[in-house]
Scaffold this active site. Structure first.
Site, PDB file in Angstrom:
ATOM      1  N   PHE A  28       9.316  -4.285  -6.454  1.00  0.00           N
ATOM      2  CA  PHE A  28       9.142  -5.421  -5.547  1.00  0.00           C
ATOM      3  C   PHE A  28       7.727  -5.966  -5.700  1.00  0.00           C
ATOM      4  O   PHE A  28       6.738  -5.254  -5.529  1.00  0.00           O
ATOM      5  CB  PHE A  28       9.403  -5.013  -4.095  1.00  0.00           C
ATOM      6  CG  PHE A  28       9.322  -6.169  -3.144  1.00  0.00           C
ATOM      7  CD1 PHE A  28      10.284  -7.166  -3.177  1.00  0.00           C
ATOM      8  CD2 PHE A  28       8.289  -6.280  -2.234  1.00  0.00           C
ATOM      9  CE1 PHE A  28      10.220  -8.255  -2.308  1.00  0.00           C
ATOM     10  CE2 PHE A  28       8.217  -7.355  -1.352  1.00  0.00           C
ATOM     11  CZ  PHE A  28       9.181  -8.347  -1.392  1.00  0.00           C
ATOM     12  N   GLY A  29       7.643  -7.256  -6.040  1.00  0.00           N
ATOM     13  CA  GLY A  29       6.361  -7.933  -6.201  1.00  0.00           C
ATOM     14  C   GLY A  29       6.125  -8.919  -5.079  1.00  0.00           C
ATOM     15  O   GLY A  29       6.996  -9.721  -4.753  1.00  0.00           O
ATOM     16  N   TYR A  30       4.942  -8.856  -4.489  1.00  0.00           N
ATOM     17  CA  TYR A  30       4.598  -9.746  -3.373  1.00  0.00           C
ATOM     18  C   TYR A  30       3.205 -10.340  -3.520  1.00  0.00           C
ATOM     19  O   TYR A  30       2.824 -11.229  -2.785  1.00  0.00           O
ATOM     20  CB  TYR A  30       4.677  -8.976  -2.042  1.00  0.00           C
ATOM     21  CG  TYR A  30       3.779  -7.754  -2.025  1.00  0.00           C
ATOM     22  CD1 TYR A  30       2.454  -7.838  -1.619  1.00  0.00           C
ATOM     23  CD2 TYR A  30       4.250  -6.523  -2.458  1.00  0.00           C
ATOM     24  CE1 TYR A  30       1.629  -6.735  -1.634  1.00  0.00           C
ATOM     25  CE2 TYR A  30       3.437  -5.412  -2.475  1.00  0.00           C
ATOM     26  CZ  TYR A  30       2.122  -5.523  -2.059  1.00  0.00           C
ATOM     27  OH  TYR A  30       1.311  -4.420  -2.094  1.00  0.00           O
ATOM     28  N   GLY A  31       2.421  -9.839  -4.492  1.00  0.00           N
ATOM     29  CA  GLY A  31       1.065 -10.315  -4.736  1.00  0.00           C
ATOM     30  C   GLY A  31       0.883 -10.548  -6.217  1.00  0.00           C
ATOM     31  O   GLY A  31       1.620 -11.327  -6.841  1.00  0.00           O
ATOM     32  N   SER A  32      -0.044  -9.826  -6.835  1.00  0.00           N
ATOM     33  CA  SER A  32      -0.347 -10.052  -8.252  1.00  0.00           C
ATOM     34  C   SER A  32       0.807  -9.698  -9.181  1.00  0.00           C
ATOM     35  O   SER A  32       0.867 -10.223 -10.301  1.00  0.00           O
ATOM     36  CB  SER A  32      -1.601  -9.282  -8.667  1.00  0.00           C
ATOM     37  OG  SER A  32      -1.412  -7.887  -8.530  1.00  0.00           O
TER      38      SER A  32
ATOM     39  N   GLU B  73      -1.801   0.571  -9.426  1.00  0.00           N
ATOM     40  CA  GLU B  73      -1.692   0.411  -7.978  1.00  0.00           C
ATOM     41  C   GLU B  73      -2.255   1.579  -7.167  1.00  0.00           C
ATOM     42  O   GLU B  73      -2.625   1.405  -6.020  1.00  0.00           O
ATOM     43  CB  GLU B  73      -0.231   0.187  -7.584  1.00  0.00           C
ATOM     44  CG  GLU B  73       0.417  -1.016  -8.252  1.00  0.00           C
ATOM     45  CD  GLU B  73      -0.204  -2.356  -7.881  1.00  0.00           C
ATOM     46  OE1 GLU B  73      -0.790  -2.472  -6.789  1.00  0.00           O
ATOM     47  OE2 GLU B  73      -0.111  -3.285  -8.693  1.00  0.00           O
TER      48      GLU B  73
END
Length: 176
Positions: free
Chosen positions: A6-10, A85
């Protein structure tokens, strides 16, 4: 079985791994927030920047992208993501359910903030966030670049975030 991230930023604009498919998805009970002090990538220990994290909030929803990892790249991708991360242990790696726009669901590798970590700074006013982002620079470049790229990529996929849009306008004004 497909491995999802799940990607929400970079991860929206710089996943760093082979993506086989992208699906707009929503993660429940978290919201996207500049609630993590960045001392490596977008700031330094002397002058921390801010990066986005998923902050737990019952009833909240965060729209982002579910990224399907290319078949055969699962182990390499997980190693890469952990190196990227988990650099300071401020994020926790979790498998969380996401819901696709078409109603389907999947479990996705998701990085959420540890609210007990020293880098956690939830609840900062937007103006304070803007002041920090406008001046911070880290190993991966200016904090402004991180904000602008994330806001523009969210807008491109129809997922504008009002707080990020406000921050982008304010930080641009501060840079003048």
């Amino acid at each position: 079985m497909t491995m999802w991230v799940f990607g929400y930023g970079s991860l929206l604009w710089n996943p760093g791994f082979d993506v086989a498919r992208r699906e707009v998805a929503v993660l429940a009970d978290y919201h996207r927030s500049f609630c993590m002090r960045s001392i490596h990538h977008r700031g330094t220990e002397a002058e921390p920047g801010l990066v986005l994290a998923l902050d737990a909030a019952p009833g909240a929803r965060c729209a982002g992208l579910a990224l399907a990892v290319a078949e055969g790249q699962e182990d390499r991708t997980l190693d890469y993501l952990r190196e990227r991360e988990l650099i300071s242990s401020a994020y926790l790696e979790k498998m969380l359910p996401v819901r696709f726009q078409d109603g389907g669901t999947a479990e996705a590798v998701t990085y959420v903030i540890d609210p007990d970590h020293v880098q956690y700074c939830g609840g900062l006013a937007l103006e304070e966030q803007a002041q920090i982002i406008a001046r911070a620079v880290g190993g991966r470049g200016p904090n402004t670049e991180y904000l602008f790229n994330t806001a523009s990529h969210l807008a491109e996929i129809g997922l504008s975030d009002p707080d990020l849009d406000w921050l982008a306008r304010r930080v641009r004004a501060l840079a003048v």
